[in-house]
Design an enzyme around this catalytic site. Structure first.
Site, PDB file in Angstrom:
ATOM      1  N   ASP A 128      24.178 -16.497  -5.152  1.00  0.00           N
ATOM      2  CA  ASP A 128      24.224 -15.755  -3.877  1.00  0.00           C
ATOM      3  C   ASP A 128      23.139 -14.676  -3.782  1.00  0.00           C
ATOM      4  O   ASP A 128      23.103 -13.903  -2.817  1.00  0.00           O
ATOM      5  CB  ASP A 128      25.614 -15.126  -3.686  1.00  0.00           C
ATOM      6  CG  ASP A 128      25.974 -14.168  -4.801  1.00  0.00           C
ATOM      7  OD1 ASP A 128      25.113 -13.909  -5.675  1.00  0.00           O
ATOM      8  OD2 ASP A 128      27.116 -13.650  -4.793  1.00  0.00           O
ATOM      9  N   ARG A 163       6.504   7.899  -0.376  1.00  0.00           N
ATOM     10  CA  ARG A 163       5.635   8.295   0.734  1.00  0.00           C
ATOM     11  C   ARG A 163       6.409   8.718   1.977  1.00  0.00           C
ATOM     12  O   ARG A 163       5.906   9.459   2.799  1.00  0.00           O
ATOM     13  CB  ARG A 163       4.639   7.168   1.043  1.00  0.00           C
ATOM     14  CG  ARG A 163       3.519   7.124   0.019  1.00  0.00           C
ATOM     15  CD  ARG A 163       2.567   5.994   0.255  1.00  0.00           C
ATOM     16  NE  ARG A 163       3.188   4.706   0.038  1.00  0.00           N
ATOM     17  CZ  ARG A 163       2.640   3.547   0.375  1.00  0.00           C
ATOM     18  NH1 ARG A 163       1.470   3.517   0.956  1.00  0.00           N
ATOM     19  NH2 ARG A 163       3.265   2.417   0.130  1.00  0.00           N
ATOM     20  N   GLN A 164       7.657   8.239   2.096  1.00  0.00           N
ATOM     21  CA  GLN A 164       8.494   8.723   3.215  1.00  0.00           C
ATOM     22  C   GLN A 164       9.140  10.026   2.737  1.00  0.00           C
ATOM     23  O   GLN A 164      10.296  10.062   2.321  1.00  0.00           O
ATOM     24  CB  GLN A 164       9.545   7.660   3.590  1.00  0.00           C
ATOM     25  CG  GLN A 164      10.533   8.074   4.669  1.00  0.00           C
ATOM     26  CD  GLN A 164      10.104   7.756   6.098  1.00  0.00           C
ATOM     27  OE1 GLN A 164       9.199   6.978   6.335  1.00  0.00           O
ATOM     28  NE2 GLN A 164      10.767   8.369   7.061  1.00  0.00           N
ATOM     29  N   HIS A 170       3.476   9.746  -5.857  1.00  0.00           N
ATOM     30  CA  HIS A 170       2.949  10.266  -4.594  1.00  0.00           C
ATOM     31  C   HIS A 170       3.657  11.588  -4.256  1.00  0.00           C
ATOM     32  O   HIS A 170       4.827  11.604  -3.900  1.00  0.00           O
ATOM     33  CB  HIS A 170       3.142   9.261  -3.461  1.00  0.00           C
ATOM     34  CG  HIS A 170       2.554   9.759  -2.186  1.00  0.00           C
ATOM     35  ND1 HIS A 170       1.201   9.693  -1.921  1.00  0.00           N
ATOM     36  CD2 HIS A 170       3.113  10.387  -1.140  1.00  0.00           C
ATOM     37  CE1 HIS A 170       0.968  10.258  -0.750  1.00  0.00           C
ATOM     38  NE2 HIS A 170       2.119  10.683  -0.254  1.00  0.00           N
ATOM     39  N   ASP A 191      -7.660  12.327   1.431  1.00  0.00           N
ATOM     40  CA  ASP A 191      -6.757  13.272   2.089  1.00  0.00           C
ATOM     41  C   ASP A 191      -6.402  14.385   1.116  1.00  0.00           C
ATOM     42  O   ASP A 191      -6.689  14.299  -0.074  1.00  0.00           O
ATOM     43  CB  ASP A 191      -5.483  12.565   2.584  1.00  0.00           C
ATOM     44  CG  ASP A 191      -4.900  11.652   1.514  1.00  0.00           C
ATOM     45  OD1 ASP A 191      -4.939  12.027   0.335  1.00  0.00           O
ATOM     46  OD2 ASP A 191      -4.434  10.553   1.863  1.00  0.00           O
ATOM     47  N   LYS A 212      -6.927  13.468   6.541  1.00  0.00           N
ATOM     48  CA  LYS A 212      -6.400  12.211   7.101  1.00  0.00           C
ATOM     49  C   LYS A 212      -5.119  12.480   7.884  1.00  0.00           C
ATOM     50  O   LYS A 212      -4.290  13.269   7.473  1.00  0.00           O
ATOM     51  CB  LYS A 212      -6.115  11.243   5.947  1.00  0.00           C
ATOM     52  CG  LYS A 212      -5.612   9.885   6.399  1.00  0.00           C
ATOM     53  CD  LYS A 212      -5.386   8.967   5.210  1.00  0.00           C
ATOM     54  CE  LYS A 212      -3.997   9.150   4.636  1.00  0.00           C
ATOM     55  NZ  LYS A 212      -3.768   8.300   3.462  1.00  0.00           N
ATOM     56  N   THR A 221      -2.034  -0.919   2.434  1.00  0.00           N
ATOM     57  CA  THR A 221      -2.626  -1.852   3.406  1.00  0.00           C
ATOM     58  C   THR A 221      -4.155  -1.842   3.300  1.00  0.00           C
ATOM     59  O   THR A 221      -4.819  -2.756   3.790  1.00  0.00           O
ATOM     60  CB  THR A 221      -2.271  -1.447   4.846  1.00  0.00           C
ATOM     61  OG1 THR A 221      -2.847  -0.155   5.108  1.00  0.00           O
ATOM     62  CG2 THR A 221      -0.783  -1.378   5.061  1.00  0.00           C
ATOM     63  N   GLY A 239      -5.829   0.514   4.785  1.00  0.00           N
ATOM     64  CA  GLY A 239      -6.265   1.197   6.012  1.00  0.00           C
ATOM     65  C   GLY A 239      -7.052   2.471   5.712  1.00  0.00           C
ATOM     66  O   GLY A 239      -8.101   2.731   6.313  1.00  0.00           O
ATOM     67  N   THR A 240      -6.555   3.257   4.762  1.00  0.00           N
ATOM     68  CA  THR A 240      -7.214   4.524   4.415  1.00  0.00           C
ATOM     69  C   THR A 240      -8.602   4.264   3.832  1.00  0.00           C
ATOM     70  O   THR A 240      -9.602   4.840   4.278  1.00  0.00           O
ATOM     71  CB  THR A 240      -6.356   5.289   3.372  1.00  0.00           C
ATOM     72  OG1 THR A 240      -5.065   5.499   3.943  1.00  0.00           O
ATOM     73  CG2 THR A 240      -6.979   6.603   2.973  1.00  0.00           C
TER      74      THR A 240
HETATM   75  C1  R5P Z   1      -1.090   8.460   1.176  1.00  0.00           C
HETATM   76  O1  R5P Z   1      -1.267   9.576   1.552  1.00  0.00           O
HETATM   77  C2  R5P Z   1      -1.641   7.871  -0.092  1.00  0.00           C
HETATM   78  O2  R5P Z   1      -2.238   8.831  -0.892  1.00  0.00           O
HETATM   79  C3  R5P Z   1      -2.597   6.740   0.192  1.00  0.00           C
HETATM   80  O3  R5P Z   1      -3.795   7.245   0.742  1.00  0.00           O
HETATM   81  C4  R5P Z   1      -1.979   5.780   1.149  1.00  0.00           C
HETATM   82  O4  R5P Z   1      -0.671   5.496   0.759  1.00  0.00           O
HETATM   83  C5  R5P Z   1      -2.767   4.507   1.242  1.00  0.00           C
HETATM   84  O5  R5P Z   1      -2.113   3.630   2.098  1.00  0.00           O
HETATM   85  P1  R5P Z   1      -2.915   2.540   2.923  1.00  0.00           P
HETATM   86  O6  R5P Z   1      -3.729   1.754   1.930  1.00  0.00           O
HETATM   87  O7  R5P Z   1      -1.852   1.713   3.581  1.00  0.00           O
HETATM   88  O8  R5P Z   1      -3.759   3.278   3.906  1.00  0.00           O
END
Ligand code: R5P
Length: 299
Positions: free
Chosen positions: A32, A91-92, A124, A167, A190, A223, A225-226
């Site tokens: 399950d 991160r949250q 983090h 950041d 950032k 992701t 993105g940063t």
């Molecule tokens: C956030 O402040 C962390 O230090 C990383 O910069 C962040 O988690 C990177 O996430 P992503 O690759 O999704 O932008």
């Protein structure tokens, strides 16, 4: 002292075999989807070091962790030190919208249940500045940045380079790297718009970036993105080569391809989360801390 470990950390546990008794933890899944776990040795009166990975499938591995802690405690072990190289959900660290959980508090509460000490790597920390703001138990916060930076120094030319922090959260790690390599550094500002989108600011006009090599330092790439935003800004401002050193890499192959298309040169991460970019192992860091914990106990 014994070391209990889940299969993901088998390689790491084997590298410290010899001075300690290793206890593999048997895990399987019920039809399950529920988890079954069993500790293969009696740990009564033992000081246990429990190596656990929460890197892949975090929700499942958190449940696995809780079941293992309960099983260890039920055998009346003396103490438990949990070594969790990557802690998810940190991160949250704010309720950004009404109705959201404060995940960083939830995960720290769950990890703390039943253990005496926590060891982790580059967690983090942003709105919570220190692990002591999240955990009531003693914590050891290790950094993988010296390992990453020394690998980089051995394999890349660091002349005419600058260290970049995406950041303000990255500043602590950036300073470690800049100090080891004796290089200047710059920190961007950032702002996160969504889980995939960020806005980056910072007065880089005053910096002479033309022809320089940039080394971006961060705790997590998720992701991408940063890194993607920062790499584009740097390349558009005349930077010659952009490399990334990151402690925990959650990047997918697809998002890696996008970073390469933008012009990223190299991405180097540790093996806290197994992936194709794990060129630096955290094994020496973990072995060292285990040795220190053992020495303290025997003194
Ligand atoms: C956030 O402040 C962390 O230090 C990383 O910069 C962040 O988690 C990177 O996430 P992503 O690759 O999704 O932008």
């Amino acid at each position: 002292m014994i070391i209990a470990y889940t299969s993901l950390l088998e390689k790491l546990a084997k590298s410290i075999e010899g001075n300690f008794k290793l206890v593999p933890i048997i895990t399987k899944k019920f039809p399950d989807g529920e988890k079954y776990i069993r500790i293969s040795n009696n740990v009564k009166n033992e000081d246990v070091i429990f190596l656990h990975s929460m890197a892949l499938n975090p929700d499942e591995s958190i449940m696995e962790y809780l079941l293992i802690i309960d099983a260890l405690r039920s055998m009346e072990c003396n103490t438990i030190t949990a070594i969790i190289p990557y802690i998810p959900y940190l991160r949250q660290d704010k309720r950004f919208n009404l109705g959201e959980p404060l995940s960083a508090k939830v995960i720290s509460y769950l990890i703390s249940l039943g253990i005496n000490k926590l060891v982790t790597i580059d967690p983090h920390l942003h709105r919570f500045k220190d692990l002591s703001e999240l955990f009531k138990i003693p914590c050891i916060n290790l950094s993988a940045i010296p390992l990453l930076v020394n690998y980089y120094k051995r394999n890349f030319d660091i002349n005419n380079s600058i260290i970049i922090g995406p950041d303000i959260e990255s500043e602590k790690l950036v300073k470690i790297a800049a100090n080891i390599l004796s290089l200047p550094y710059f920190i961007f500002e950032k702002q996160r718009i969504s889980d995939k989108e960020v806005i980056v600011e910072g007065e880089i006009k005053e910096l002479s970036l033309k022809g320089k090599n940039a080394i971006i330092i961060d705790d997590i790439v998720s992701t991408g993105g940063t890194i993607s935003k920062i790499t584009s800004i740097l390349l558009n401002n005349g930077v010659n080569r952009v490399d990334v050193l990151v402690s925990h890499c959650l990047l997918s192959e697809e998002n890696y391809k996008k970073l390469k298309e933008i012009g990223l040169n190299e991405l180097i991460s540790t093996d806290t989360i197994p992936n194709p970019f794990s060129k630096v192992s955290i094994a020496p860091l973990i072995s060292k801390v285990i040795g220190e914990i053992n020495d303290k106990r025997s003194n």
